[in-house]
Design a protein around this motif. Structure first.
Motif, PDB file in Angstrom:
ATOM      1  N   GLU A 155       0.863  -1.179   0.000  1.00 51.54           N
ATOM      2  CA  GLU A 155       0.000   0.000   0.000  1.00 51.54           C
ATOM      3  C   GLU A 155       0.901   1.231   0.000  1.00 51.54           C
ATOM      4  O   GLU A 155       2.000   1.211   0.560  1.00 51.54           O
ATOM      5  N   GLY A 156       0.451   2.317  -0.621  1.00 51.91           N
ATOM      6  CA  GLY A 156       1.314   3.483  -0.605  1.00 51.91           C
ATOM      7  C   GLY A 156       0.743   4.702  -1.304  1.00 51.91           C
ATOM      8  O   GLY A 156      -0.191   4.596  -2.095  1.00 51.91           O
ATOM      9  N   VAL A 157       1.306   5.848  -0.964  1.00 48.57           N
ATOM     10  CA  VAL A 157       1.015   7.112  -1.659  1.00 48.57           C
ATOM     11  C   VAL A 157       2.344   7.836  -1.853  1.00 48.57           C
ATOM     12  O   VAL A 157       3.279   7.664  -1.065  1.00 48.57           O
ATOM     13  N   SER A 158       2.423   8.639  -2.895  1.00 47.01           N
ATOM     14  CA  SER A 158       3.642   9.401  -3.152  1.00 47.01           C
ATOM     15  C   SER A 158       3.569  10.751  -2.452  1.00 47.01           C
ATOM     16  O   SER A 158       2.486  11.269  -2.167  1.00 47.01           O
ATOM     17  N   VAL A 159       4.723  11.310  -2.169  1.00 45.35           N
ATOM     18  CA  VAL A 159       4.796  12.642  -1.560  1.00 45.35           C
ATOM     19  C   VAL A 159       5.729  13.505  -2.402  1.00 45.35           C
ATOM     20  O   VAL A 159       6.711  13.033  -2.965  1.00 45.35           O
ATOM     21  N   GLY A 160       5.411  14.782  -2.468  1.00 44.92           N
ATOM     22  CA  GLY A 160       6.227  15.687  -3.251  1.00 44.92           C
ATOM     23  C   GLY A 160       6.083  15.435  -4.742  1.00 44.92           C
ATOM     24  O   GLY A 160       5.255  14.638  -5.182  1.00 44.92           O
ATOM     25  N   SER A 161       6.905  16.105  -5.519  1.00 42.34           N
ATOM     26  CA  SER A 161       6.856  15.955  -6.972  1.00 42.34           C
ATOM     27  C   SER A 161       7.863  14.900  -7.412  1.00 42.34           C
ATOM     28  O   SER A 161       8.723  14.465  -6.638  1.00 42.34           O
ATOM     29  N   ALA A 162       7.757  14.504  -8.666  1.00 42.99           N
ATOM     30  CA  ALA A 162       8.716  13.560  -9.237  1.00 42.99           C
ATOM     31  C   ALA A 162       9.901  14.283  -9.871  1.00 42.99           C
ATOM     32  O   ALA A 162      10.768  13.650 -10.465  1.00 42.99           O
ATOM     33  N   SER A 163       9.940  15.608  -9.741  1.00 42.78           N
ATOM     34  CA  SER A 163      10.977  16.400 -10.395  1.00 42.78           C
ATOM     35  C   SER A 163      12.314  16.320  -9.653  1.00 42.78           C
ATOM     36  O   SER A 163      12.357  16.318  -8.418  1.00 42.78           O
ATOM     37  N   PHE A 164      13.376  16.253 -10.432  1.00 42.54           N
ATOM     38  CA  PHE A 164      14.730  16.416  -9.919  1.00 42.54           C
ATOM     39  C   PHE A 164      15.235  17.773 -10.412  1.00 42.54           C
ATOM     40  O   PHE A 164      14.921  18.199 -11.531  1.00 42.54           O
ATOM     41  N   ASP A 233      12.672  14.743 -15.007  1.00 44.40           N
ATOM     42  CA  ASP A 233      11.933  13.589 -14.480  1.00 44.40           C
ATOM     43  C   ASP A 233      12.819  12.357 -14.583  1.00 44.40           C
ATOM     44  O   ASP A 233      13.087  11.859 -15.675  1.00 44.40           O
ATOM     45  N   GLN A 234      13.265  11.857 -13.440  1.00 45.19           N
ATOM     46  CA  GLN A 234      14.129  10.680 -13.389  1.00 45.19           C
ATOM     47  C   GLN A 234      13.334   9.383 -13.261  1.00 45.19           C
ATOM     48  O   GLN A 234      13.918   8.304 -13.180  1.00 45.19           O
ATOM     49  N   GLY A 235      12.009   9.511 -13.219  1.00 44.37           N
ATOM     50  CA  GLY A 235      11.190   8.319 -13.036  1.00 44.37           C
ATOM     51  C   GLY A 235      11.156   7.826 -11.608  1.00 44.37           C
ATOM     52  O   GLY A 235      10.677   6.725 -11.324  1.00 44.37           O
ATOM     53  N   LEU A 236      11.652   8.618 -10.675  1.00 44.67           N
ATOM     54  CA  LEU A 236      11.681   8.254  -9.257  1.00 44.67           C
ATOM     55  C   LEU A 236      10.942   9.298  -8.448  1.00 44.67           C
ATOM     56  O   LEU A 236      10.918  10.481  -8.796  1.00 44.67           O
ATOM     57  N   ARG A 237      10.348   8.852  -7.336  1.00 49.68           N
ATOM     58  CA  ARG A 237       9.759   9.781  -6.387  1.00 49.68           C
ATOM     59  C   ARG A 237       9.690   9.098  -5.031  1.00 49.68           C
ATOM     60  O   ARG A 237       9.865   7.881  -4.912  1.00 49.68           O
ATOM     61  N   TYR A 238       9.442   9.880  -4.003  1.00 49.18           N
ATOM     62  CA  TYR A 238       9.358   9.312  -2.653  1.00 49.18           C
ATOM     63  C   TYR A 238       7.960   8.751  -2.423  1.00 49.18           C
ATOM     64  O   TYR A 238       6.952   9.394  -2.735  1.00 49.18           O
ATOM     65  N   TRP A 239       7.936   7.541  -1.864  1.00 49.10           N
ATOM     66  CA  TRP A 239       6.670   6.850  -1.571  1.00 49.10           C
ATOM     67  C   TRP A 239       6.577   6.516  -0.093  1.00 49.10           C
ATOM     68  O   TRP A 239       7.561   6.061   0.513  1.00 49.10           O
ATOM     69  N   LEU A 240       5.400   6.757   0.490  1.00 45.90           N
ATOM     70  CA  LEU A 240       5.067   6.238   1.817  1.00 45.90           C
ATOM     71  C   LEU A 240       4.463   4.869   1.593  1.00 45.90           C
ATOM     72  O   LEU A 240       3.451   4.740   0.893  1.00 45.90           O
TER      73      LEU A 240
END
Length: 261
Positions: A155-164, A233-240
């Protein structure tokens, strides 16, 4: 009778009917019809092979067979109630165990946990530094924060943007790259362990770094860093993320709502 075959619904109805000596009052307590109570009792009698109630001119009476099992039955239900309370105790726990990368904790997470603690001073946090995959069972975790492509099977949600952001010191070197595991820069002047160290190196004038906007935004706004070019966009983002049982906990839901607001 095996535990897996125990007629728990019927036993619950028996307990209520025995206390009230009335199918009608038992039905009121259980929020069902008197007919449903009667059906449960008849089914239980068929399962046990014994009569549990008799109707007399004075009303409903328990048979000796039913009376023989009532004390143990009621003790069993009390044990069930204790078990439920024990399992629910974790829901009221004020301790949250969170695994997160060190740089994210320092630059983003700690301040937000501080804001949450101001709302509820009884909260306590146990933070575990984790940049790689973690075992929720071994670490007894409530929640993890990872830099990933997606949440995977959890289960999860992303936080912040996906931008580098490409960042450098306002007046320092910007021609050479600073590399870290999230950006394997070509021929870097420096290699560091995480994005937080890359940001510090860039702010110190050692070169430029490509780092998550979530971590760099505060330093940009404070004037410690300048942005070079457009976001990437590196295709990465922070996920909870968390397994479903942890995700359903009230304390975790509150934490996720706060962090993702």
């Amino acid at each position: 009778m095996k535990r897996t075959h125990l007629p728990l619904n019927g036993l619950r109805v028996l307990d209520a009917a025995a206390r009230h000596l009335s199918f009608t009052r038992a039905a009121d307590e259980l929020a069902v019809t008197p007919a449903a109570v009667g059906q449960q009792i008849r089914a239980l009698e068929d399962t046990l092979g014994t009569v549990l109630f008799r109707r007399t001119t004075r009303g409903l009476e328990l048979t000796p067979e039913a009376e023989a099992g009532l004390d143990a039955l009621r003790h069993g239900f009390l044990c069930f109630e204790d078990a439920v309370r024990a399992m629910q105790a974790g829901q009221s726990s004020k301790v949250l165990t969170i695994a997160a990368p060190r740089d994210l904790t320092a630059r983003w997470l700690s301040s937000r946990l501080g804001d949450l603690a101001k709302q509820d001073p009884e909260l306590r946090f146990h933070l575990i530094a984790a940049d790689e995959a973690i075992d929720f069972t071994e670490a007894n975790l409530d929640l993890a924060i990872r830099l990933m492509v997606d949440k995977g099977e959890l289960e999860g949600v992303s936080v912040g943007s996906a931008s580098f952001l490409k960042v450098a010191s306002p007046s320092g070197e910007a021609d050479r790259w600073i590399a870290w595991p999230g950006h394997a820069a070509p021929e870097p002047i420096l290699r560091v362990a995480d994005a937080g160290l890359a940001i510090e190196a860039a702010a110190a004038g050692l070169g430029r770094a490509l780092v998550p906007e979530l971590l760099a935004r505060g330093d940009v706004e404070a004037g410690r860093l300048r942005i070079l070019g457009d976001p990437v966009d590196q295709g990465l983002r922070y996920w909870l993320i968390a397994p479903t049982p942890q995700w359903r906990q009230a304390k975790v839901k509150r934490l996720v709502e706060h962090l993702s607001a």
